[in-house]
Design an enzyme around this catalytic site. Structure first.
Site, short mmCIF file in Angstrom:
data_model
loop_
_atom_site.label_atom_id
_atom_site.label_comp_id
_atom_site.label_asym_id
_atom_site.label_seq_id
_atom_site.Cartn_x
_atom_site.Cartn_y
_atom_site.Cartn_z
N ASP A 1 0.84 -1.20 0.00
CA ASP A 1 0.00 0.00 0.00
C ASP A 1 0.87 1.25 0.00
OD1 ASP A 1 -2.07 1.81 0.26
OD2 ASP A 1 -2.37 1.45 2.39
N ASP B 1 -2.10 5.91 -5.73
CA ASP B 1 -2.38 4.97 -4.64
C ASP B 1 -2.50 3.55 -5.17
OD1 ASP B 1 -3.11 3.82 -2.25
OD2 ASP B 1 -5.10 4.71 -2.16
#
Length: 481
Positions: free
Chosen positions: A94, A331
């Site tokens: 992430d 992201d």
């Protein structure tokens, strides 16, 4: 078919040598076949999670803003913790958070039934050491709380606090809250192994209790606790630059999936991997500094072209102000790109103006999936090209059609005849006035697939190059061998 664990272990053996300038690791993408009973169900769940994660980025009272990743959007990586014996840890990768954490034994998770768990709870061994309440890592985990306060919470005596002699007192537990879950963790240090590279005293969060959070996350954000930041203290050439190339995925649980390469360190910016034997140049745009969320990789978006018409982006997407508002976050943990409402509507109107001349809107599909606009595709589909215009000279990225328009079969259930439908895979982030205190938009991993996305921390820029990611994986593996 080789198992993901076998691929991980094989890469541990083959993909690194001490003299290498890079570490190559496989990212694994998977979809749960049991949790979702239809493509509509999976798309609806994934679009809902993308929206929830985006809006959670604007909560003002959370110490972290990462959301757990759901099937359909998850990319996992693996490493070894400790050495006697080593424990294989598999976590979600992430770029939207800056902490590496995972469940530790004994582990209790409330309301976790039916949620995927990527790794077994790790065992705390004699090789594992707690982190001092005086350490910068402890302050970072507690949202930059002062070491004096943290040592007081750890019951270090006042005279010890005044003389900075609390090193034997451990960092107190910290609390992380997500949109639909939370956990309490302690900070520990242990050796982390990536291939034959061993990171001693690697700092991670160890959770013994959680609410609706059965798995962990490998944070790749810009904070001091992230995996790249800790790697850079040992090997700056490895930690100051990383990239990934996400193998194109569909929402088909039966599809065979190749590993996506995660590259720590630098390899040639012009490397064969486009599928046509020619080298590919990266397109770069500068990272924007976000004072409220310093761990984000923010960039400026100037506009989006639909066919030959460019829709200019609002000012909120071109820069980040002193309150942390604006910019677009790159992201890996959000599936679909989120845009502020007025800009999204302008892009959709331009898109629909072109497509609606050839294909009828499929409103019920939009309701079922949470995506739109959707269309019934009769005959040859007429879909305009989408191009992202990032801030900076020559910073335009043309998206392949599969990155923004998903086609699948609908019907055949006895009510409607089976036919092809397609949906645009950009989402409405809603009113800009509600986006106070956070990013204006998010570039999701669905739009990043088929590109090598490089995070150059030394030059503070993000780059994109169109690649055949499976071929890039094979090419880099052959170089290692």
């Amino acid at each position: 078919m080789a198992s993901p664990i076998f691929l991980v272990l094989l890469c541990f053996i083959l993909c690194f040598s001490p003299s290498s300038q890079t570490i190559l690791l496989p990212l694994t993408h998977s979809i749960s076949k049991t949790k979702f009973n239809s493509t509509h169900h999976l798309l609806k769940s994934t679009s809902t999670r993308s929206k929830a994660r985006f809006h959670h980025q604007h909560h003002k009272h959370q110490t972290q803003v990462s959301l757990p990743l759901a099937p359909g959007s998850d990319y996992t990586l693996s490493f070894n913790l400790g050495s006697n014996p080593p424990q294989l840890i598999t976590l979600y990768m992430d770029t939207g958070s800056d902490l590496v954490w995972f469940p530790c034994s004994p582990f209790e998770c409330i309301l976790c039934e039916g949620k995927p768990q990527t790794t077994k709870p790790a065992n705390i061994t004699k090789q594992t050491h707690s982190v001092s309440c005086q350490s910068p890592a402890c302050s970072a985990a507690h949202a930059s709380m002062s070491s004096s306060n943290l040592c007081a919470i750890s019951r270090c005596p006042l005279d010890y606090i005044e003389t900075s002699d609390c090193s034997s007192f451990s960092c107190p537990p910290f609390y992380y809250a997500y949109g639909d879950g939370s956990f309490v963790a302690n900070l520990y240090q242990q050796t982390l192994s990536l291939s034959s590279l061993h990171l001693q005293n690697f700092t991670f969060g160890c959770a013994h209790t959680a609410l609706a959070e059965p798995t962990g996350v490998a944070g790749f954000g810009r904070g001091i606790l992230s995996l790249p930041a800790q790697l850079s203290t040992l090997s700056p050439h490895l930690g100051n630059r990383f990239s990934y190339c996400l193998v194109s995925h569909s929402f088909d649980g039966d599809r065979l999936r190749r590993p996506s390469p995660l590259i720590l360190g630098r390899h040639n910016d012009t490397i064969t991997g486009a599928g046509d034997g020619e080298s590919v140049e990266f397109v770069y745009t500068s990272m924007l500094s976000n004072p409220k969320h310093p761990y984000y990789y923010c960039v400026g978006l100037a506009g989006i072209s639909v066919g030959k018409r460019t829709v200019p982006a609002p000012e909120i997407l071109k820069r980040v102000d002193e309150k942390g508002n604006g910019g677009m976050v790159v992201d890996s943990g959000t599936t679909f790109t989120m845009l502020p409402e007025s800009f999204y509507n302008a892009v959709v109107n331009e898109f629909d103006k072109r497509v609606n001349r050839f294909h009828k809107r499929a409103s019920e599909i939009e309701t079922k999936t949470g995506l739109g606009p959707c269309y019934y595709l009769n005959g040859l589909s007429q879909i305009p090209v989408l191009k992202l215009h990032f801030v900076g000279n020559n910073s335009d990225v043309v998206l392949p059609r599969k990155n923004y328009f998903y086609e699948f079969m609908d019907g055949g259930d006895g009510i409607r005849r089976k036919g092809k439908v397609g949906c645009m895979m950009l989402m409405n982030g809603e009113d800009e006035t509600e986006l106070d205190g956070g990013p204006g938009a998010t570039l999701g991993n669905y739009q990043q697939q088929g590109f090598e996305v490089v995070y150059d921390l030394e030059k503070e820029r993000v780059g994109f190059a169109k690649k055949e990611c499976a071929l890039l994986w094979d090419s880099l593996n052959s170089e290692k061998n």
